[in-house]
Design a protein around this motif. Structure first.
Motif: not given
Length: 248
Positions: A100, A105, A125, A128-129, A132
């Motif tokens: 992560p 955010d 992965r 997605h980060e 975000r």
């Protein structure tokens, strides 16, 4: 494979710092011009993340265009090379994109990732980060090995296989370096990207004339890049709210 990748780029850091900017036509006169065309000339007030910064060439370009830049790379040696290039003009951090991101955010307006995501097996992965930490409407620009290039160069029997490949590079500073690359078909790159982002365009670049002007002995490589895909560039954005999207 993480240790193979980290070891490779620790060894390659001096080559990226000293030679790539002028001696690698594939970087300097092929991938980079195509990527820069997708970026605004004036990035004043924008927060940008260079995800996989290597020796900091893109980091430098981003702050020259006015952005507030954060740069990350798996290799501490690459981070130190970037620090020698940009000093205190960017926030630098050694970080693995499999983990992560250490950012809040909606921290960034833009993420650029140059020739990095083909070293990651689970592409979802980092995507997605990236989603975000991007603000609504924020841009994602990344380049990877073109799947057709890896398929043909390594003479693989099945295009649709997801697999690790090992390549051996010979570099001026590092000598022979073993590099691990993860190969996936084109539809997987696009589908995983569009699962998180709205796709704006894909780009299959060709070499610019400066390739031959600067590297006149590289005619064979130039001709190859003018007729065969080598890297793939993806430009996407994080959707805004439905109301904002209607007003775009």
């Amino acid at each position: 494979m993480k240790h193979v990748i980290m070891d490779a780029y620790s060894k390659l850091s001096r080559d990226y710092e000293k030679n790539v900017d002028t001696e690698s036509g594939y970087n300097a006169y092929y991938e980079r011009p195509a990527m820069l065309k997708q970026l605004p000339e004036d990035m004043s007030g924008l927060a940008a993340l260079d995800a996989g910064c290597a020796a900091g060439w893109y980091t430098e370009q981003l702050f020259h265009r006015g952005a507030q830049v954060t740069a990350i790379d798996l290799s501490p040696e690459m981070i130190e090379a970037t620090r020698r290039r940009v000093g205190e003009k960017a926030n630098l951090l050694a970080h693995d994109l499999n983990d992560p991101l250490p950012f809040a955010d909606e921290s960034f307006h833009l993420i650029i990732s140059s020739l990095t995501l083909h070293y990651i097996e689970n592409l979802a992965r980092p995507l997605h980060e990236f989603h975000r930490v991007l603000r609504p409407g924020g841009q994602l620009l990344f380049s990877v090995h073109h799947p057709f290039m890896d398929f043909t160069l390594f003479q693989r029997p099945d295009y649709f296989t997801h697999e690790w490949l090992i390549d051996n590079w010979i570099k001026k500073e590092a000598g022979e370096v073993e590099v691990a690359i993860f190969r996936r078909p084109l539809h997987d790159i696009i589908n995983q990207t569009t699962a998180a982002f709205t796709l704006d365009r894909i780009i299959e670049p060709q070499a610019v004339p400066a390739f031959l002007e600067k590297l006149p002995d590289s005619r064979k490589s130039y001709d190859h890049l003018m007729t065969h895909p080598h890297f793939l560039i993806v430009h996407a954005h994080k959707s805004q709210s439905p109301t904002q999207e209607r007003n775009r």
